[in-house]
Design a protein around this motif. Structure first.
Motif, PDB file in Angstrom:
ATOM      1  N   SER A 141     -52.960 -56.243 -23.503  1.00 42.31           N
ATOM      2  CA  SER A 141     -52.900 -54.935 -22.842  1.00 42.31           C
ATOM      3  C   SER A 141     -53.378 -55.038 -21.401  1.00 42.31           C
ATOM      4  O   SER A 141     -54.311 -55.786 -21.092  1.00 42.31           O
ATOM      5  CB  SER A 141     -53.767 -53.919 -23.591  1.00 42.31           C
ATOM      6  OG  SER A 141     -53.356 -53.810 -24.936  1.00 42.31           O
ATOM      7  N   PHE A 142     -52.742 -54.251 -20.530  1.00 41.56           N
ATOM      8  CA  PHE A 142     -53.045 -54.267 -19.102  1.00 41.56           C
ATOM      9  C   PHE A 142     -53.311 -52.848 -18.598  1.00 41.56           C
ATOM     10  O   PHE A 142     -52.957 -51.867 -19.248  1.00 41.56           O
ATOM     11  CB  PHE A 142     -51.887 -54.894 -18.321  1.00 41.56           C
ATOM     12  CG  PHE A 142     -51.546 -56.286 -18.773  1.00 41.56           C
ATOM     13  CD1 PHE A 142     -52.174 -57.384 -18.214  1.00 41.56           C
ATOM     14  CD2 PHE A 142     -50.616 -56.489 -19.777  1.00 41.56           C
ATOM     15  CE1 PHE A 142     -51.875 -58.667 -18.649  1.00 41.56           C
ATOM     16  CE2 PHE A 142     -50.309 -57.772 -20.219  1.00 41.56           C
ATOM     17  CZ  PHE A 142     -50.943 -58.860 -19.648  1.00 41.56           C
ATOM     18  N   LYS A 143     -53.892 -52.758 -17.399  1.00 41.42           N
ATOM     19  CA  LYS A 143     -54.236 -51.457 -16.838  1.00 41.42           C
ATOM     20  C   LYS A 143     -53.030 -50.732 -16.255  1.00 41.42           C
ATOM     21  O   LYS A 143     -53.008 -49.508 -16.195  1.00 41.42           O
ATOM     22  CB  LYS A 143     -55.297 -51.624 -15.742  1.00 41.42           C
ATOM     23  CG  LYS A 143     -56.664 -52.040 -16.260  1.00 41.42           C
ATOM     24  CD  LYS A 143     -57.661 -52.109 -15.120  1.00 41.42           C
ATOM     25  CE  LYS A 143     -59.059 -52.475 -15.633  1.00 41.42           C
ATOM     26  NZ  LYS A 143     -60.039 -52.580 -14.527  1.00 41.42           N
ATOM     27  N   ASN A 144     -52.039 -51.499 -15.809  1.00 40.93           N
ATOM     28  CA  ASN A 144     -50.906 -50.857 -15.143  1.00 40.93           C
ATOM     29  C   ASN A 144     -49.640 -51.684 -15.325  1.00 40.93           C
ATOM     30  O   ASN A 144     -49.673 -52.824 -15.789  1.00 40.93           O
ATOM     31  CB  ASN A 144     -51.206 -50.648 -13.648  1.00 40.93           C
ATOM     32  CG  ASN A 144     -51.636 -51.940 -12.965  1.00 40.93           C
ATOM     33  OD1 ASN A 144     -50.908 -52.925 -12.982  1.00 40.93           O
ATOM     34  ND2 ASN A 144     -52.820 -51.931 -12.361  1.00 40.93           N
ATOM     35  N   ARG A 145     -48.513 -51.087 -14.936  1.00 38.42           N
ATOM     36  CA  ARG A 145     -47.212 -51.724 -15.083  1.00 38.42           C
ATOM     37  C   ARG A 145     -47.089 -52.981 -14.223  1.00 38.42           C
ATOM     38  O   ARG A 145     -46.477 -53.964 -14.631  1.00 38.42           O
ATOM     39  CB  ARG A 145     -46.124 -50.712 -14.700  1.00 38.42           C
ATOM     40  CG  ARG A 145     -44.714 -51.273 -14.615  1.00 38.42           C
ATOM     41  CD  ARG A 145     -44.183 -51.685 -15.950  1.00 38.42           C
ATOM     42  NE  ARG A 145     -44.120 -50.587 -16.892  1.00 38.42           N
ATOM     43  CZ  ARG A 145     -43.606 -50.697 -18.121  1.00 38.42           C
ATOM     44  NH1 ARG A 145     -43.128 -51.851 -18.532  1.00 38.42           N
ATOM     45  NH2 ARG A 145     -43.599 -49.655 -18.934  1.00 38.42           N
ATOM     46  N   LYS A 146     -47.690 -52.973 -13.043  1.00 44.13           N
ATOM     47  CA  LYS A 146     -47.605 -54.130 -12.149  1.00 44.13           C
ATOM     48  C   LYS A 146     -48.214 -55.371 -12.789  1.00 44.13           C
ATOM     49  O   LYS A 146     -47.621 -56.457 -12.756  1.00 44.13           O
ATOM     50  CB  LYS A 146     -48.304 -53.822 -10.827  1.00 44.13           C
ATOM     51  CG  LYS A 146     -48.233 -54.960  -9.811  1.00 44.13           C
ATOM     52  CD  LYS A 146     -48.942 -54.584  -8.518  1.00 44.13           C
ATOM     53  CE  LYS A 146     -48.904 -55.739  -7.523  1.00 44.13           C
ATOM     54  NZ  LYS A 146     -49.610 -55.394  -6.252  1.00 44.13           N
ATOM     55  N   ASP A 147     -49.415 -55.229 -13.365  1.00 46.11           N
ATOM     56  CA  ASP A 147     -50.057 -56.366 -14.028  1.00 46.11           C
ATOM     57  C   ASP A 147     -49.241 -56.830 -15.226  1.00 46.11           C
ATOM     58  O   ASP A 147     -49.128 -58.037 -15.495  1.00 46.11           O
ATOM     59  CB  ASP A 147     -51.474 -55.979 -14.478  1.00 46.11           C
ATOM     60  CG  ASP A 147     -52.451 -55.891 -13.323  1.00 46.11           C
ATOM     61  OD1 ASP A 147     -52.135 -56.430 -12.241  1.00 46.11           O
ATOM     62  OD2 ASP A 147     -53.516 -55.268 -13.490  1.00 46.11           O
ATOM     63  N   LEU A 148     -48.664 -55.878 -15.957  1.00 42.29           N
ATOM     64  CA  LEU A 148     -47.837 -56.224 -17.111  1.00 42.29           C
ATOM     65  C   LEU A 148     -46.634 -57.072 -16.686  1.00 42.29           C
ATOM     66  O   LEU A 148     -46.333 -58.100 -17.304  1.00 42.29           O
ATOM     67  CB  LEU A 148     -47.364 -54.950 -17.812  1.00 42.29           C
ATOM     68  CG  LEU A 148     -46.467 -55.107 -19.040  1.00 42.29           C
ATOM     69  CD1 LEU A 148     -46.738 -53.980 -20.029  1.00 42.29           C
ATOM     70  CD2 LEU A 148     -44.993 -55.076 -18.654  1.00 42.29           C
ATOM     71  N   GLU A 149     -45.951 -56.650 -15.639  1.00 38.95           N
ATOM     72  CA  GLU A 149     -44.766 -57.384 -15.186  1.00 38.95           C
ATOM     73  C   GLU A 149     -45.134 -58.779 -14.671  1.00 38.95           C
ATOM     74  O   GLU A 149     -44.412 -59.755 -14.904  1.00 38.95           O
ATOM     75  CB  GLU A 149     -44.054 -56.596 -14.082  1.00 38.95           C
ATOM     76  CG  GLU A 149     -43.466 -55.266 -14.543  1.00 38.95           C
ATOM     77  CD  GLU A 149     -42.287 -55.447 -15.474  1.00 38.95           C
ATOM     78  OE1 GLU A 149     -41.812 -56.585 -15.633  1.00 38.95           O
ATOM     79  OE2 GLU A 149     -41.842 -54.431 -16.057  1.00 38.95           O
TER      80      GLU A 149
END
Length: 368
Positions: free
Chosen positions: A343-351
């Motif tokens: 799990s990540f804090k935001n979409r940018k980190d996820l991508e």
């Protein structure tokens, strides 16, 4: 065991993944595939999922040492009946992968009653939101439960022979009676899907007059309704093939709702407190793999093999990316996309994470 001919009927996600596991553990075995879809047959050959193909069940029946039916419940029952009309090897093993077992086992026992056939029900408890042979993955069943339900046609040594065949899946084999399997799964799998779908129906109707419902829906509501996105065709078949157990669970739950409604009407704060306390205490005692306390909708799922340091290798690839939580998913993964959940804090980190893992490994990476 001597070299064998293994036939897989159904070359989708489950059948294809099982075939890959068999080829990993038993490269000398010949794996033959059958599927009604020409596209699936072509992909299965191109990917090396099978060694050969047939387009008619009568061509695989007389040569197969073990037949695995990897199809939905109703087609599985139809296939069992078709196989009974064909010339089968003496002492051939036939097994399936259906999500319910009582009806399938009963049909198998009936149609093969007067034949020297060994039949065992099967239910691999893993899956993915993807389907078809392109999604087949040898790691799909890593450490997942693989249920085997013996029948009256299961002779001594049959279960062990199936487990040896499927050892390349790295699954956890569990033996259980077919009726008990359906009773247990009606509570922890089938009925929860009804609840999730009902909650979504209720929330959708409520949002027509209270539009902020859709905006505020997150956290617990999201977690409780995630499985409502499951395949409607599959769950229709599941409910109709396990009617008695599921209807009993529905009645029991209605009684429980009526009871808590009565406590609310009576303003019985102590009884309501006890109600929630007992639920919390019961859950804490169950072997449910719990997530961390921080909620995040930015999750990726990675199918990883069960080998030393693999998680450390993944985390090394993610150095410099902020993680919220890391979680190894349950042994029952029918409704979960992958083994490792990050799990990540935001979409940018996820991508960024998805790109790093995809570029440096050959693991399947999914975004929920």
């Amino acid at each position: 065991m001597e070299n064998k001919i293994i036939s897989i009927i159904g070359l989708g996600l489950i059948g294809g993944s099982i075939a890959l596991g068999i080829k990993r553990a038993h490269p000398d075995y010949q794996v033959i595939g059958y599927d009604t879809s020409e596209k699936s047959r072509t992909i299965a050959m191109e990917r090396g999922i099978v060694d050969d193909l047939v387009t008619d069940l009568k061509d695989l029946a007389p040569i197969s040492d073990i037949i695995i039916i990897a199809a939905p419940i109703k087609p599985t029952i139809d296939i069992l009946k078709q196989l009974d009309d064909l010339d089968l090897k003496d002492q051939v093993i036939i097994t399936d992968t259906g999500s319910t077992k009582s009806e399938i086992v009963a049909v198998g026992e009936s149609v093969f009653a007067n034949r020297s056939i060994r039949f065992v029900g099967g239910h691999p408890m893993a899956g993915s939101h993807k389907s078809g042979p392109l999604a087949a993955d040898v790691t799909l069943f890593e450490n997942a439960y693989y249920i085997l339900t013996p029948s009256v046609l299961t002779s001594e040594g049959t279960i062990e022979e199936i487990q040896d065949l499927l050892t390349g899946l790295n699954a956890r084999f569990i033996r259980i009676d077919a009726d008990e399997h359906d009773r247990v799964t009606s509570q922890i799998s089938h009925f929860p899907h009804i609840l999730a779908a009902s909650l979504m129906e209720q929330a959708g109707d409520y949002a027509l007059e209270h539009e902020m419902t859709n905006q505020f829906a997150a956290g617990g509501f999201r977690d409780m309704t995630r499985i409502s996105e499951s395949d409607p065709s599959m769950w229709t078949s599941v409910l109709l093939s396990n009617k008695t157990a599921i209807l009993e669970r529905i009645t029991d739950f209605q009684d429980r709702l009526d009871a808590v409604a009565k406590l609310i009407v009576q303003s019985d704060d102590q009884a309501i407190w006890d109600y929630f306390y007992h639920a919390r205490d019961t859950r804490q005692q169950m072997t449910i793999h719990k997530r961390g306390g921080v909620e995040s909708s930015f999750d990726i799922f990675v199918d990883i093999p069960d080998k030393e340091d693999v998680i450390l290798d993944i985390l090394e690839l993610l150095r410099g990316i902020s993680l919220v939580n890391i979680h190894i998913n349950e042994k029952n993964r029918e409704d979960i996309n992958g083994i490792l959940q990050i799990s990540f804090k935001n979409r940018k980190d996820l991508e960024r994470a998805k790109q790093a893992i995809s570029e440096h490994t050959d693991y399947n990476v999914y975004i929920n």
